[in-house]
Enzyme design. Structure first.
Site, PDB file in Angstrom:
ATOM      1  CG  HIS A  20      -1.917   1.051   1.324  1.00 38.13           C
ATOM      2  ND1 HIS A  20      -2.937   1.207   0.417  1.00 38.13           N
ATOM      3  CD2 HIS A  20      -2.074   2.048   2.243  1.00 38.13           C
ATOM      4  CE1 HIS A  20      -3.685   2.247   0.757  1.00 38.13           C
ATOM      5  NE2 HIS A  20      -3.186   2.776   1.857  1.00 38.13           N
ATOM      6  CG  PHE A  21       1.930   3.356   3.115  1.00 41.65           C
ATOM      7  CD1 PHE A  21       1.584   4.687   2.985  1.00 41.65           C
ATOM      8  CD2 PHE A  21       1.169   2.551   3.948  1.00 41.65           C
ATOM      9  CE1 PHE A  21       0.511   5.226   3.682  1.00 41.65           C
ATOM     10  CE2 PHE A  21       0.089   3.076   4.659  1.00 41.65           C
ATOM     11  CZ  PHE A  21      -0.237   4.419   4.526  1.00 41.65           C
TER      12      PHE A  21
END
Length: 324
Positions: free
Chosen positions: A301-302
């Protein structure tokens, strides 16, 4: 006499040479100082309609501008690498939303925690900063906030840099199941089912799930978020935002129309193992934007946490092309 004249000539040349050397050194020192000032990140606060918005700023005003919009559960802290590395060529500004990062955390009686309202606050922030033309970098919550800004002021948007910022139904992954149940019937049971999201382990999972090696991710990230999410009423406010997220889906057709009509230069830098916004969300942009600089990374996600160096170089190259 000739010897004396030769001596004075040599002395003058020596003095001029020393002066030139001093001037060169002063110029070099000035250049070094200016570069250091450009790389220096400033941590500032701006009052926006009674709410103090904290923001990070780097680079020189007047250079191509990138507005960095963070996701949940993070803050402008997620863009620390971008701010450090791109400030030599670009003016960078990264605000914290109300209730996030170092911005004010007003009560829900004093501030409406909806994506509509947060977008209005960030629009007002950019107007107060007198930023008239800028690229948007969006991630997670940064997408619904950024697309609201873009559809309101398409003439101001020079480009979009998208790191797992969704705008399509097919971009919603399996991890939305619990939130969809919450949308269908908000009650104590469906709220409690989501509370693990705010736990230290739950936050760590958001940063490390899908990464090649979780040791590549700085644990300060989820510990900072946990600290902020441990404040009184933080869970309630963020549940309100979870519930309001369903209204973003209703705006997807409007955002897609914006993309078709305006064809903004688009850089995709997407972590394909994101449980919330998988690669199908990145693929969907190809339906509406004709020319995309499309880059997929084997991370979560990051994506900036694990592949920041490569992503930032992609950003630099992409932004340089815009100015040609």
């Amino acid at each position: 006499m000739k010897t004396l004249n030769l001596f004075y000539s040599l002395l003058i040349l020596l003095i001029l040479g020393c002066q030139q050397d001093i001037n060169t050194k002063e110029k070099d020192m000035t250049m070094i100082k200016n570069k250091e000032e450009m790389k220096q990140i400033k941590y500032k606060i701006l009052d926006v309609n009674g709410v103090n918005i904290a923001y990070r700023e780097a680079g020189s005003i007047g250079k191509p501008t990138i507005v960095l919009l963070h996701g949940f559960p993070s803050s402008s802290h997620q863009y620390r690498k971008v701010l450090n590395q791109l400030s030599d060529e670009f003016y960078l500004i990264a605000p914290d939303y109300p209730g996030f990062g170092n911005s004010d955390f007003p009560s829900s009686e004093d501030y409406e925690y909806t994506f509509d309202n947060i977008a209005e606050t960030i629009k007002a922030f950019l107007e107060l900063k007198d930023i008239k033309s800028y690229a948007l970098m969006i991630q997670d919550y940064g997408a619904p906030i950024g697309f609201r800004i873009a559809t309101t002021h398409p003439e101001k948007i020079t480009a979009i840099i998208n790191q797992n910022g969704n705008a399509y139904e097919e971009g919603l992954g399996e991890s939305w199941a619990g939130i969809r149940t919450f949308w269908a019937n908000r009650n104590e049971a469906t709220e409690n089912a989501l509370l693990h999201t705010f736990s230290l382990e739950g936050l760590k999972w958001q940063y490390t799930h899908g990464t090649r090696d979780e040791e590549n991710v700085n644990p300060d990230t989820w510990h900072l978020d946990y600290l902020r999410l441990s404040r009184p009423n933080a869970h309630a406010v963020n549940l309100d935002l979870f519930y309001d997220y369903q209204n973003n889906l209703k705006l997807y057709p409007k955002w897609q129309q914006y993309l078709r009509d305006n064809q903004p230069p688009l850089l995709i830098v997407w972590g394909k193992n994101d449980a919330f916004f998988p690669e199908s969300g990145a693929e969907a942009f190809k339906k509406d934007v004709k020319h995309i600089d499309y880059n997929i990374y084997d991370t979560g996600h990051f994506a900036l946490e694990e592949d920041g160096e490569e992503i930032i170089e992609k950003m630099r190259s992409f932004m340089r092309k815009l100015s040609k």
